[in-house]
Write an enzyme that holds these catalytic residues in place. Structure first.
Site, PDB file in Angstrom:
ATOM      1  CG  PHE A   1      -1.867  -1.194   1.236  1.00 29.91           C
ATOM      2  CD1 PHE A   1      -2.980  -1.232   0.407  1.00 29.91           C
ATOM      3  CD2 PHE A   1      -1.591  -2.308   2.029  1.00 29.91           C
ATOM      4  CE1 PHE A   1      -3.816  -2.346   0.388  1.00 29.91           C
ATOM      5  CE2 PHE A   1      -2.420  -3.420   2.016  1.00 29.91           C
ATOM      6  CZ  PHE A   1      -3.532  -3.441   1.192  1.00 29.91           C
TER       7      PHE A   1
ATOM      8  CE  LYS B   1      -2.241  -2.015  -4.418  1.00 28.56           C
ATOM      9  NZ  LYS B   1      -1.658  -0.915  -3.686  1.00 28.56           N
TER      10      LYS B   1
ATOM     11  N   GLY C   1      -8.804  18.604  -8.084  1.00 29.48           N
ATOM     12  CA  GLY C   1      -7.898  19.206  -9.054  1.00 29.48           C
ATOM     13  C   GLY C   1      -7.879  18.458 -10.371  1.00 29.48           C
TER      14      GLY C   1
ATOM     15  CB  CYS D   1      -0.912   1.946  -8.762  1.00 23.25           C
ATOM     16  SG  CYS D   1       0.629   1.012  -8.807  1.00 23.25           S
TER      17      CYS D   1
HETATM   18  N1  LIG Z   1       4.696   1.740  -7.763  1.00 24.32           N
HETATM   19  C1  LIG Z   1       3.961   1.688  -6.676  1.00 24.32           C
HETATM   20  O1  LIG Z   1       3.841   2.662  -5.937  1.00 24.32           O
HETATM   21  C2  LIG Z   1       3.238   0.434  -6.294  1.00 24.32           C
HETATM   22  C3  LIG Z   1       3.206  -0.672  -7.133  1.00 24.32           C
HETATM   23  N2  LIG Z   1       2.523  -1.801  -6.761  1.00 24.32           N
HETATM   24  C4  LIG Z   1       2.538  -2.978  -7.624  1.00 24.32           C
HETATM   25  O2  LIG Z   1       3.834  -3.606  -7.505  1.00 24.32           O
HETATM   26  C5  LIG Z   1       4.211  -4.198  -8.745  1.00 24.32           C
HETATM   27  C6  LIG Z   1       5.568  -3.661  -9.178  1.00 24.32           C
HETATM   28  O3  LIG Z   1       5.418  -2.290  -9.460  1.00 24.32           O
HETATM   29  P1  LIG Z   1       6.654  -1.274  -9.554  1.00 24.32           P
HETATM   30  O4  LIG Z   1       7.621  -1.525  -8.460  1.00 24.32           O
HETATM   31  O5  LIG Z   1       6.045   0.071  -9.682  1.00 24.32           O
HETATM   32  O6  LIG Z   1       7.310  -1.747 -10.928  1.00 24.32           O
HETATM   33  P2  LIG Z   1       8.543  -1.081 -11.707  1.00 24.32           P
HETATM   34  O7  LIG Z   1       8.168  -1.061 -13.130  1.00 24.32           O
HETATM   35  O8  LIG Z   1       8.971   0.175 -11.018  1.00 24.32           O
HETATM   36  O9  LIG Z   1       9.750  -2.136 -11.499  1.00 24.32           O
HETATM   37  C7  LIG Z   1       9.761  -3.432 -11.948  1.00 24.32           C
HETATM   38  C8  LIG Z   1      11.193  -3.966 -11.941  1.00 24.32           C
HETATM   39  O10 LIG Z   1      11.131  -5.340 -12.339  1.00 24.32           O
HETATM   40  C9  LIG Z   1      12.222  -5.621 -13.210  1.00 24.32           C
HETATM   41  N3  LIG Z   1      11.907  -6.807 -13.999  1.00 24.32           N
HETATM   42  C10 LIG Z   1      11.086  -6.903 -15.090  1.00 24.32           C
HETATM   43  N4  LIG Z   1      11.005  -8.193 -15.488  1.00 24.32           N
HETATM   44  C11 LIG Z   1      11.787  -8.919 -14.649  1.00 24.32           C
HETATM   45  C12 LIG Z   1      12.087 -10.297 -14.522  1.00 24.32           C
HETATM   46  N5  LIG Z   1      11.574 -11.210 -15.337  1.00 24.32           N
HETATM   47  N6  LIG Z   1      12.913 -10.686 -13.530  1.00 24.32           N
HETATM   48  C13 LIG Z   1      13.460  -9.800 -12.678  1.00 24.32           C
HETATM   49  N7  LIG Z   1      13.203  -8.473 -12.744  1.00 24.32           N
HETATM   50  C14 LIG Z   1      12.379  -8.050 -13.705  1.00 24.32           C
HETATM   51  C15 LIG Z   1      12.405  -4.344 -14.011  1.00 24.32           C
HETATM   52  O11 LIG Z   1      13.714  -4.279 -14.570  1.00 24.32           O
HETATM   53  C16 LIG Z   1      12.132  -3.273 -12.935  1.00 24.32           C
HETATM   54  O12 LIG Z   1      13.331  -2.899 -12.282  1.00 24.32           O
HETATM   55  C17 LIG Z   1       3.049  -3.926  -9.709  1.00 24.32           C
HETATM   56  O13 LIG Z   1       2.161  -5.003  -9.682  1.00 24.32           O
HETATM   57  C18 LIG Z   1       2.382  -2.699  -9.096  1.00 24.32           C
HETATM   58  O14 LIG Z   1       1.010  -2.627  -9.447  1.00 24.32           O
HETATM   59  C19 LIG Z   1       1.880  -1.903  -5.560  1.00 24.32           C
HETATM   60  C20 LIG Z   1       1.894  -0.853  -4.683  1.00 24.32           C
HETATM   61  C21 LIG Z   1       2.591   0.389  -4.964  1.00 24.32           C
HETATM   62  O1  LIG Z   2      -0.999   0.702  -5.699  1.00 24.70           O
HETATM   63  C1  LIG Z   2      -0.236   1.637  -5.725  1.00 24.70           C
HETATM   64  O2  LIG Z   2       0.693   1.758  -6.511  1.00 24.70           O
HETATM   65  C2  LIG Z   2      -0.392   2.782  -4.777  1.00 24.70           C
HETATM   66  O3  LIG Z   2      -1.294   3.731  -5.403  1.00 24.70           O
HETATM   67  C3  LIG Z   2      -1.507   4.910  -4.643  1.00 24.70           C
HETATM   68  O4  LIG Z   2      -0.269   5.577  -4.409  1.00 24.70           O
HETATM   69  P1  LIG Z   2       0.417   6.537  -5.497  1.00 24.70           P
HETATM   70  O5  LIG Z   2      -0.186   6.299  -6.833  1.00 24.70           O
HETATM   71  O6  LIG Z   2       1.879   6.355  -5.336  1.00 24.70           O
HETATM   72  O7  LIG Z   2       0.117   8.018  -5.020  1.00 24.70           O
HETATM   73  P2  LIG Z   2      -1.142   8.759  -4.348  1.00 24.70           P
HETATM   74  O8  LIG Z   2      -0.628   9.643  -3.288  1.00 24.70           O
HETATM   75  O9  LIG Z   2      -2.221   7.829  -3.988  1.00 24.70           O
HETATM   76  O10 LIG Z   2      -1.618   9.683  -5.557  1.00 24.70           O
HETATM   77  C4  LIG Z   2      -2.184   9.113  -6.730  1.00 24.70           C
HETATM   78  C5  LIG Z   2      -2.754  10.213  -7.593  1.00 24.70           C
HETATM   79  O11 LIG Z   2      -3.902  10.800  -6.977  1.00 24.70           O
HETATM   80  C6  LIG Z   2      -3.770  12.223  -6.938  1.00 24.70           C
HETATM   81  N1  LIG Z   2      -4.453  12.728  -5.724  1.00 24.70           N
HETATM   82  C7  LIG Z   2      -4.188  12.172  -4.504  1.00 24.70           C
HETATM   83  C8  LIG Z   2      -4.851  12.632  -3.385  1.00 24.70           C
HETATM   84  C9  LIG Z   2      -5.804  13.659  -3.501  1.00 24.70           C
HETATM   85  O12 LIG Z   2      -6.439  14.106  -2.514  1.00 24.70           O
HETATM   86  N2  LIG Z   2      -6.040  14.192  -4.725  1.00 24.70           N
HETATM   87  C10 LIG Z   2      -5.393  13.740  -5.847  1.00 24.70           C
HETATM   88  O13 LIG Z   2      -5.648  14.238  -6.965  1.00 24.70           O
HETATM   89  C11 LIG Z   2      -2.258  12.472  -6.921  1.00 24.70           C
HETATM   90  O14 LIG Z   2      -1.954  13.759  -7.399  1.00 24.70           O
HETATM   91  C12 LIG Z   2      -1.773  11.369  -7.845  1.00 24.70           C
HETATM   92  O15 LIG Z   2      -1.873  11.763  -9.195  1.00 24.70           O
HETATM   93  C13 LIG Z   2      -2.090   4.533  -3.280  1.00 24.70           C
HETATM   94  O16 LIG Z   2      -2.262   5.718  -2.495  1.00 24.70           O
HETATM   95  C14 LIG Z   2      -1.172   3.558  -2.549  1.00 24.70           C
HETATM   96  O17 LIG Z   2      -1.788   3.157  -1.333  1.00 24.70           O
HETATM   97  C15 LIG Z   2      -0.946   2.335  -3.447  1.00 24.70           C
HETATM   98  O18 LIG Z   2      -0.044   1.427  -2.857  1.00 24.70           O
END
Ligand SMILES: NC(=O)C1=CN([C@@H]2O[C@H](COP(=O)(O)OP(=O)(O)OC[C@H]3O[C@@H](n4cnc5c(N)ncnc54)[C@H](O)[C@@H]3O)[C@@H](O)[C@H]2O)C=CC1
Ligand SMILES: O=C(O)[C@H]1O[C@H](OP(=O)(O)OP(=O)(O)OC[C@H]2O[C@@H](n3ccc(=O)[nH]c3=O)[C@H](O)[C@@H]2O)[C@H](O)[C@@H](O)[C@@H]1O
Length: 435
Positions: free
Chosen positions: A161, A217, A266, A273
């Site tokens: 999260f 999630k 906004g 995500c």
């Molecule tokens: N970005 C976020 O804030 C959040 C993401 N998630 C979820 O977590 C997952 C990962 O997201 P991110 O970290 O944002 O992805 P990302 O795109 O930032 O990173 C993925 C990494 O995996 C590597 N990779 C790709 N294929 C591979 C393989 N076969 N073996 C080893 N490494 C490999 C890439 O080189 C890259 O470094 C997604 O399902 C996303 O929805 C969940 C919560 C927060």
């Molecule tokens: O699954 C994920 O990847 C993550 O997605 C969001 O996190 P994130 O996308 O990193 O950032 P947020 O702070 O949630 O903002 C998301 C978007 O909403 C917008 N936002 C957020 C809050 C708000 O009050 N108004 C608003 O327009 C932000 O500007 C941004 O574009 C969730 O907040 C995380 O809990 C979750 O783990």
């Protein structure tokens, strides 16, 4: 009290994987980060993150070469007790998730574990549609390892999260942990991984089945995205009424049933995500025979906000041939991530209307260059504003709140604020999107 430390592998070193690996090392675990990108692995071993997250570089610098090591070799998993899969689950054209990358990763984990050895828990950290772990990832591990999951190799699901821009503090100070598993041994092992964090931060711990954990999630993200779309819809209506939506949000947020967070109206939600996860949930619901009308509407409202920002600017500036400053390119402050940033439709809309775009972001110009190689990128907000016929605020970076005499350099001082960050002042034609 002694806290047990474990050998943990984290597959995928992106936003989630790098944060996870660095924080697990900080909690005392021995961590091996695995990524296919040699550049990412080399940087981690040199003590640097490949992504911009406050506090992350410091943690990696402290633990790299000691409790945190990186490799491209999946075989390192054999020496570990738990492997987290933090691989991308991108959208397909129709919005459904493309599980092929994580399926390939699960197979590679299975191959690394083949031939016997210690008990091992594989934990799905990525966001996957309910049923994916059971229907796709377990069979992939079994195909790779050549043995049935459920005896020596078991599988859990632990959704993440954290938010980008505050990933480290979100991870180390979670409100809740969701531990998804379908047997006691897997729940216990997952609990052991998080024991040091539970000791330190005392989060609520939700024990769930794997399918429940997958669903929590999506429900979490769909709820938050819809909450923002609702405040944006109310904000649009407030604007028509001549009322400040932020004053209304402050008042309704005092009701505990509504809550004050995620009520900033906004230009809408972007990022890697919310758009992907809401689309994936809509697609999966449809496939299951349910029409997700409210989620469809949340997306429609979100898609409309950038157009409303542009329309407000057009009320003040003829955009053909005008020079327009776009302040903020990242999808939110504190990150260099531009995936699904609202800046993308804003810049596209400006180009369609024949404007010249000069963009500024404190950290995200490089990734935006890939989308828009032809626009001008300024080194500072002052440089972007200099000679501009109008400015659009798209990301709520703190530094934009401090802008003052920089506006005096504009050819025509019109600012349309999509994030309520700039202070209105004399001499500036200022309009907020929902206030
Ligand atoms: N970005 C976020 O804030 C959040 C993401 N998630 C979820 O977590 C997952 C990962 O997201 P991110 O970290 O944002 O992805 P990302 O795109 O930032 O990173 C993925 C990494 O995996 C590597 N990779 C790709 N294929 C591979 C393989 N076969 N073996 C080893 N490494 C490999 C890439 O080189 C890259 O470094 C997604 O399902 C996303 O929805 C969940 C919560 C927060
Ligand atoms: O699954 C994920 O990847 C993550 O997605 C969001 O996190 P994130 O996308 O990193 O950032 P947020 O702070 O949630 O903002 C998301 C978007 O909403 C917008 N936002 C957020 C809050 C708000 O009050 N108004 C608003 O327009 C932000 O500007 C941004 O574009 C969730 O907040 C995380 O809990 C979750 O783990």
């Amino acid at each position: 009290m002694t806290v047990c430390t474990m050998n943990i592998a984290v597959v995928g070193s992106g936003y989630v994987g790098t944060t996870l690996a660095a924080c697990f090392a900080d909690l005392g675990h021995e961590v091996t980060a695995i990524d296919i990108d040699e550049g990412v692995v080399d940087r981690l071993n040199r003590g640097e993150a490949s992504i911009h997250e406050p506090g992350l570089d410091e943690l990696i610098e402290e633990h790299a070469g000691d409790r945190l090591r990186a490799t491209t070799d999946y075989d390192a998993i054999r020496d570990c007790e738990v492997t987290f899969l933090a691989l991308p689950t991108p959208s397909r054209e129709d919005g459904s998730i493309d599980a092929s990358i994580i399926e390939g990763g699960a197979r590679s984990v299975g191959e690394a574990l083949s031939g016997g050895g210690n008990d091992h828990l594989v934990v799905v950290k990525s966001t996957v549609i309910p049923g994916t772990t059971e229907g796709t990832l377990i069979p992939a591990i079994e195909a790779g390892s050549g043995e049935a999951v459920g005896e020596r190799i078991r599988v859990g699901m632990n959704p993440e999260f954290l938010r980008e821009g505050s990933a480290v503090t979100d991870f180390l100070e979670p409100e809740k942990l969701v531990l998804g598993a379908d047997d006691d041994w897997s729940h216990d092992r997952l609990g052991s991984v998080f024991e040091p964090l539970i000791e330190r931060a005392d989060p609520a711990v939700v024990e769930a089945t794997v399918r429940e954990a997958e669903t929590i999630k999506y429900a979490n993200n769909a709820f938050l995205a819809t909450k923002i779309s609702l405040i944006n819809e109310l904000g649009n209506i407030c604007k028509e009424f001549g009322v400040d939506a932020y004053r209304i949000a402050d008042a309704i947020g005092l009701d505990d049933r509504i809550g004050e967070r995620f009520l900033r109206s906004g230009v809408g939600w972007g990022g890697s995500c919310f758009p992907k996860d809401v689309d994936a949930l809509r697609a999966a619901a449809r496939e299951a025979g349910y029409e997700p009308e409210l989620l469809d509407a949340a997306v429609a409202v979100n898609d409309r906000q950038p157009e409303r920002l542009l329309a407000l600017l057009e009320d003040h500036v003829d955009l053909t041939g005008a020079r327009i400053a776009v302040l903020g390119l990242a999808f939110k402050p504190g990150t260099d991530d531009v995936r699904n940033s609202r800046a993308i439709p804003v810049i596209e809309g400006l180009e369609e209307r024949g404007a010249t775009v000069v963009a500024y972001d404190p950290v995200a110009p490089a990734p935006m260059r890939e989308h828009f190689p032809g626009i001008e990128y300024a080194e500072s907000a002052a440089e972007a504003l200099s000679g501009a016929d109008g400015a659009l605020v798209v990301t709520d970076w703190d530094e934009f709140a401090a802008l003052d005499e920089e506006f005096e350099g504009m050819a025509s001082p019109v600012v349309i604020d999509g994030r309520r960050v700039v202070e209105p002042r004399e001499g500036l034609t200022y309009e907020g999107l929902t206030w």
